[in-house]
Enzyme design. Structure first.
Site, PDB file in Angstrom:
ATOM      1  N   VAL A 175       0.843  -1.199   0.000  1.00  0.00           N
ATOM      2  CA  VAL A 175       0.000   0.000   0.000  1.00  0.00           C
ATOM      3  C   VAL A 175       0.878   1.249   0.000  1.00  0.00           C
ATOM      4  O   VAL A 175       0.402   2.343   0.284  1.00  0.00           O
ATOM      5  CB  VAL A 175      -0.962   0.028   1.213  1.00  0.00           C
ATOM      6  CG1 VAL A 175      -2.044  -1.022   1.082  1.00  0.00           C
ATOM      7  CG2 VAL A 175      -0.191  -0.132   2.528  1.00  0.00           C
TER       8      VAL A 175
ATOM      9  N   ARG B 249       4.127   2.509  -2.504  1.00  0.00           N
ATOM     10  CA  ARG B 249       4.237   3.003  -3.872  1.00  0.00           C
ATOM     11  C   ARG B 249       4.502   1.809  -4.777  1.00  0.00           C
ATOM     12  O   ARG B 249       5.230   0.876  -4.400  1.00  0.00           O
ATOM     13  CB  ARG B 249       5.365   4.033  -3.997  1.00  0.00           C
ATOM     14  CG  ARG B 249       5.294   5.196  -3.023  1.00  0.00           C
ATOM     15  CD  ARG B 249       4.041   6.003  -3.177  1.00  0.00           C
ATOM     16  NE  ARG B 249       4.052   6.842  -4.374  1.00  0.00           N
ATOM     17  CZ  ARG B 249       3.019   7.564  -4.766  1.00  0.00           C
ATOM     18  NH1 ARG B 249       1.891   7.526  -4.081  1.00  0.00           N
ATOM     19  NH2 ARG B 249       3.100   8.311  -5.847  1.00  0.00           N
TER      20      ARG B 249
ATOM     21  N   GLU C 122      -0.177   3.070 -13.493  1.00  0.00           N
ATOM     22  CA  GLU C 122      -1.559   3.240 -13.060  1.00  0.00           C
ATOM     23  C   GLU C 122      -2.285   4.184 -14.015  1.00  0.00           C
ATOM     24  O   GLU C 122      -1.713   5.214 -14.397  1.00  0.00           O
ATOM     25  CB  GLU C 122      -1.610   3.802 -11.633  1.00  0.00           C
ATOM     26  CG  GLU C 122      -1.021   2.866 -10.593  1.00  0.00           C
ATOM     27  CD  GLU C 122      -1.160   3.393  -9.160  1.00  0.00           C
ATOM     28  OE1 GLU C 122      -1.835   4.435  -8.967  1.00  0.00           O
ATOM     29  OE2 GLU C 122      -0.608   2.769  -8.244  1.00  0.00           O
TER      30      GLU C 122
ATOM     31  N   HIS D 130      -5.672   1.415  -6.278  1.00  0.00           N
ATOM     32  CA  HIS D 130      -5.091   2.534  -5.510  1.00  0.00           C
ATOM     33  C   HIS D 130      -6.188   3.253  -4.713  1.00  0.00           C
ATOM     34  O   HIS D 130      -6.383   4.466  -4.827  1.00  0.00           O
ATOM     35  CB  HIS D 130      -4.378   3.519  -6.436  1.00  0.00           C
ATOM     36  CG  HIS D 130      -3.348   4.356  -5.719  1.00  0.00           C
ATOM     37  ND1 HIS D 130      -2.240   4.853  -6.346  1.00  0.00           N
ATOM     38  CD2 HIS D 130      -3.266   4.779  -4.434  1.00  0.00           C
ATOM     39  CE1 HIS D 130      -1.504   5.548  -5.483  1.00  0.00           C
ATOM     40  NE2 HIS D 130      -2.117   5.513  -4.307  1.00  0.00           N
TER      41      HIS D 130
END
Length: 315
Positions: free
Chosen positions: A222, A224, A253, A272
């Protein structure tokens, strides 16, 4: 006194900055206009914290804002050598995401221990298949990243009966240093990555590190995306070197539809969202206004990032 110019790098929906009416001249930019508007701004609010526009525009000509605030915990998306070397103060959204991310990690730990993904899959198939699940109480976790998010994760896991060890950049009371990481990982049931992205942490979870873990252990990121060598994690899961993993952040992403990660066995993919609870954008906007109050009054700003390290130093 001249009204300061606040430049907002936009994202939808826009921040609620009504409290700054009459106190700041608010202007807006996107990636295509940021470079031309930067020289005229006193303050830059990076509301679009997924954009690399600041990193690309900052090295240009002309003056630069005295203060940059990003509505995110990480600052790697905006940091460049020119910004790092400047007198500009950089602040982040430290404090907004701590407990939501900790709760998300706890949910992932429980989901994997109780085999919930398989239960939901079998339910869709209308298949009754009894299994045994893992007891979470009494297990061990190592949380990599000793900032507020990492500490909140450790506290929340401890409430579930998990023994949680913190690993940070330097050893101190209650925090292990990097030299202890392999030893802790080799004994852990849960390895949680919550570190900032720096030159020291990029790619730190690679094939060697996954090889250190127990075959029954699980991994969660959680922090990067680039903390993890994604191909190495996929291989570790495919070859059952580890039992499972969950990724909420990725090298690219949004995760492309043709990414092989979608099909990796025993991998939970989420977009994310670990820190994004209902009302989170309003919290980010309110936090920025509070910081603006301090800046306007000439008081020291909280959440000041060490631009060389890439995060807010601990106390």
């Amino acid at each position: 006194m001249t009204t300061p110019t606040l430049l907002v790098l936009d994202a939808d929906p826009l921040p609620r900055l009504g409290r700054l009416t009459g106190r700041a001249r608010i202007e807006h930019a996107d990636a295509s206009t940021l470079a031309e508007r930067l020289p005229y701004a006193d303050v830059l609010l990076v509301w679009d914290f997924t954009s690399h526009a600041v990193r690309e525009a900052w090295p240009g000509d002309g003056p630069r804002p005295r203060w940059v605030h990003t509505a995110s915990a990480g600052v790697d998306h905006l940091m460049c050598p020119e910004l790092a070397a400047s007198d500009t103060v950089v602040t982040n959204a430290r404090g907004v995401f701590d407990q939501p991310i900790a709760e998300y990690v706890a949910a992932l730990v429980l989901a994997m221990a109780k085999d919930l993904p398989r239960t939901l899959h079998l339910q869709r198939e209308r298949t009754w298949r009894h299994r045994e699940s893992q007891k979470v109480t009494g297990t061990r976790a190592v949380v990599v990243g000793s900032g507020p998010i990492g500490r909140a994760i450790a506290r929340t896991l401890k409430a579930l009966g998990v023994t949680a060890a913190l690993v940070g950049r330097t050893p101190r009371t209650g925090v292990h240093g990097p030299d202890d990481l392999d030893r802790l990982m080799s004994r852990a049931d849960w390895v949680i990555a919550a570190a900032p992205l720096t030159e020291q942490t990029r790619g730190m979870f690679d094939a060697r590190r996954f090889g250190v873990m127990q075959p029954s252990a699980r991994f969660v990121n959680v922090g990067r995306g680039p903390l993890v060598v994604e191909d190495a994690l996929a291989e570790a899961l495919a070859k059952r070197w580890i039992a499972g993993a969950a990724l909420d952040v990725f090298e690219a992403e949004p995760l492309p539809p043709d990414s092989p990660l979608w099909q990796v066995p025993n991998l939970i993919v989420s977009p994310h969202m670990s820190g994004d609870t209902v009302g989170w954008r309003d919290e980010l906007g309110a936090q920025f206004v509070e910081l603006y109050d301090a800046w306007e009054a000439g008081r020291p700003l909280p959440n000041v990032v060490d631009k060389q390290r890439g995060y807010v130093p601990g106390h």
